[in-house]
Design a protein around this motif. Structure first.
Motif, PDB file in Angstrom:
ATOM      1  N   ASN A 213       0.935  -1.142   0.027  1.00 57.04           N
ATOM      2  CA  ASN A 213       0.207   0.035  -0.017  1.00 57.04           C
ATOM      3  C   ASN A 213       0.905   1.321   0.144  1.00 57.04           C
ATOM      4  OD1 ASN A 213       0.742   0.312   2.674  1.00 57.04           O
ATOM      5  ND2 ASN A 213      -0.951  -0.539   3.565  1.00 57.04           N
ATOM      6  N   PHE A 214       0.307   2.201   0.014  1.00 55.25           N
ATOM      7  CA  PHE A 214       1.172   3.597  -0.057  1.00 55.25           C
ATOM      8  C   PHE A 214       1.952   3.822   1.188  1.00 55.25           C
ATOM      9  CE2 PHE A 214      -2.681   4.794   2.378  1.00 55.25           C
ATOM     10  CZ  PHE A 214      -2.380   5.939   3.137  1.00 55.25           C
ATOM     11  N   LEU A 215       1.778   3.399   2.112  1.00 51.49           N
ATOM     12  CA  LEU A 215       2.709   3.495   3.249  1.00 51.49           C
ATOM     13  C   LEU A 215       3.751   2.512   3.292  1.00 51.49           C
ATOM     14  CD1 LEU A 215      -0.308   3.629   5.925  1.00 51.49           C
ATOM     15  CD2 LEU A 215       1.244   5.450   5.478  1.00 51.49           C
ATOM     16  N   ASP A 216       3.877   1.575   2.187  1.00 46.42           N
ATOM     17  CA  ASP A 216       5.058   0.880   1.938  1.00 46.42           C
ATOM     18  C   ASP A 216       4.791  -0.471   3.045  1.00 46.42           C
ATOM     19  OD1 ASP A 216       6.205   1.728  -0.123  1.00 46.42           O
ATOM     20  OD2 ASP A 216       7.528   3.203   0.858  1.00 46.42           O
ATOM     21  N   ALA A 217       3.604  -0.787   3.394  1.00 41.67           N
ATOM     22  CA  ALA A 217       3.261  -1.864   4.154  1.00 41.67           C
ATOM     23  C   ALA A 217       2.821  -3.110   2.915  1.00 41.67           C
ATOM     24  CB  ALA A 217       2.350  -1.689   5.227  1.00 41.67           C
ATOM     25  N   CYS A 218       3.527  -4.331   3.114  1.00 35.80           N
ATOM     26  CA  CYS A 218       3.221  -5.282   1.993  1.00 35.80           C
ATOM     27  C   CYS A 218       2.791  -6.484   2.931  1.00 35.80           C
ATOM     28  CB  CYS A 218       4.415  -5.439   1.319  1.00 35.80           C
ATOM     29  SG  CYS A 218       5.107  -4.066   0.546  1.00 35.80           S
ATOM     30  N   GLY A 219       2.160  -7.222   1.804  1.00 36.17           N
ATOM     31  CA  GLY A 219       1.637  -8.557   2.174  1.00 36.17           C
ATOM     32  C   GLY A 219       1.759  -9.696   1.195  1.00 36.17           C
ATOM     33  N   ILE A 220       2.104 -10.850   1.594  1.00 37.88           N
ATOM     34  CA  ILE A 220       2.599 -11.717   0.809  1.00 37.88           C
ATOM     35  C   ILE A 220       1.628 -13.134   0.648  1.00 37.88           C
ATOM     36  CG2 ILE A 220       4.530 -13.371  -0.138  1.00 37.88           C
ATOM     37  CD1 ILE A 220       6.367 -11.283   1.086  1.00 37.88           C
ATOM     38  N   ALA A 221       1.402 -13.655  -0.419  1.00 38.08           N
ATOM     39  CA  ALA A 221       0.598 -14.764  -0.511  1.00 38.08           C
ATOM     40  C   ALA A 221       1.005 -15.613  -1.592  1.00 38.08           C
ATOM     41  CB  ALA A 221      -0.997 -14.619  -0.737  1.00 38.08           C
ATOM     42  N   GLN A 222       0.952 -17.013  -1.443  1.00 38.46           N
ATOM     43  CA  GLN A 222       1.429 -18.086  -2.239  1.00 38.46           C
ATOM     44  C   GLN A 222       0.491 -19.250  -2.458  1.00 38.46           C
ATOM     45  OE1 GLN A 222       5.655 -19.358  -2.384  1.00 38.46           O
ATOM     46  NE2 GLN A 222       4.950 -21.489  -2.295  1.00 38.46           N
ATOM     47  N   GLU A 223       0.125 -19.463  -3.735  1.00 40.15           N
ATOM     48  CA  GLU A 223      -0.769 -20.536  -3.924  1.00 40.15           C
ATOM     49  C   GLU A 223      -0.395 -21.650  -5.082  1.00 40.15           C
ATOM     50  OE1 GLU A 223      -3.267 -21.696  -2.272  1.00 40.15           O
ATOM     51  OE2 GLU A 223      -3.543 -20.085  -0.888  1.00 40.15           O
ATOM     52  N   THR A 224      -0.753 -22.672  -5.203  1.00 40.53           N
ATOM     53  CA  THR A 224      -0.324 -23.645  -6.069  1.00 40.53           C
ATOM     54  C   THR A 224      -1.512 -24.331  -6.941  1.00 40.53           C
ATOM     55  OG1 THR A 224       1.765 -24.177  -5.227  1.00 40.53           O
ATOM     56  CG2 THR A 224       0.841 -25.598  -6.653  1.00 40.53           C
ATOM     57  N   SER A 225      -1.654 -24.388  -8.270  1.00 43.07           N
ATOM     58  CA  SER A 225      -2.536 -25.018  -9.259  1.00 43.07           C
ATOM     59  C   SER A 225      -1.959 -26.062  -9.735  1.00 43.07           C
ATOM     60  CB  SER A 225      -3.218 -23.934  -9.853  1.00 43.07           C
ATOM     61  OG  SER A 225      -4.667 -24.635 -10.529  1.00 43.07           O
ATOM     62  N   VAL A 226      -2.763 -27.277  -9.883  1.00 45.38           N
ATOM     63  CA  VAL A 226      -2.091 -28.309 -10.412  1.00 45.38           C
ATOM     64  C   VAL A 226      -2.902 -28.905 -11.644  1.00 45.38           C
ATOM     65  CG1 VAL A 226      -1.458 -30.814 -10.498  1.00 45.38           C
ATOM     66  CG2 VAL A 226      -1.103 -29.708  -8.384  1.00 45.38           C
TER      67      VAL A 226
END
Length: 226
Positions: A213-226
């Motif tokens: 976001n504009f405050l440089d706070a970041c979130g991360i997510a990871q997912e897999t599809s077969v």
């Protein structure tokens, strides 16, 4: 002092009023999720004549003030909501307009000065919550539905940055990455489909998403599809 007029005794009191200082602004900081700026005064005020909500430009001046909404949370706190069109960031200034009418609540001791106060970052930032939804498995020749729309924590604005890495069997897939970079809307994160022409039957696809976001706070997510 005591004075006699005829037979009557009159007690006269001489009062003096000493003007105090105008209400002092204590702080202006973004809320933990970045959706508002909280402006606080050292003492209770008369709220400038308003009860709760007011047009921000009536009392305050800052970048893109017309798109924002403001309200008094209590007698010493103003909450400023910049909204989706907001552009103010940390270190920008909020000014009090001339004739703002904000005075002390108990002593009418002069209006708050028309000086400015710099906006500080949140004391405790809340990291964005990234909700990445892709099917656990897809049939041969089918698209992969890619959905980030349930993510939140942008601070009420478009995301500052959207970074998506895509891997096929553990190897970076530039074709999918380019497709997602060109088609993911950073404002709405609307769902889309990754075309089957970019996929290989029997392969495993992993997606790593970083939203800031504009405050440089970041979130991360990871997912897999077969």
């Amino acid at each position: 002092m005591l004075r006699f007029i005829g037979t009557a005794l009159i007690l006269a009191a001489q009062l003096s009023v000493v003007a105090g200082a105008a209400p002092e602004v204590e702080d202006a900081s973004f809320s933990s999720d970045g959706s508002s700026v909280i402006v606080t005064f050292v003492e209770a005020t008369n709220r400038g004549g308003y009860s709760t909500s007011f047009a921000c430009a009536d009392l305050l001046a800052f970048d893109n003030v017309a798109s924002a909404t403001c309200q008094w949370s209590d007698d010493s706190t103003i909450a400023v909501f910049p909204g989706s069109q907001g552009t103010i960031v940390v270190s920008d200034s909020i000014n009090f307009v001339a004739g703002n009418g904000i005075e002390g609540k108990t002593v009418q001791d002069g209006q708050v000065a028309t000086s400015s106060i710099s906006i500080h970052p949140p004391v405790d930032s809340v990291l964005p919550e990234i909700n990445l939804n892709v099917p656990a498995s897809v049939s041969s020749c089918s698209d992969i539905a890619f959905d980030l729309s349930q993510s939140y924590g942008s601070g009420g604005r478009g995301w500052l940055s959207v970074s998506i890495a895509a891997y096929e069997n553990g190897v970076a897939h530039s074709g999918i990455e380019t497709f997602l970079s060109d088609n993911v809307d950073s404002s709405s994160l609307a769902p889309l489909n990754i075309d089957a022409s970019l996929l290989t039957a029997g392969s495993t696809y992993t997606f790593l998403v970083t939203l800031c976001n504009f405050l440089d706070a970041c979130g991360i997510a990871q997912e897999t599809s077969v």
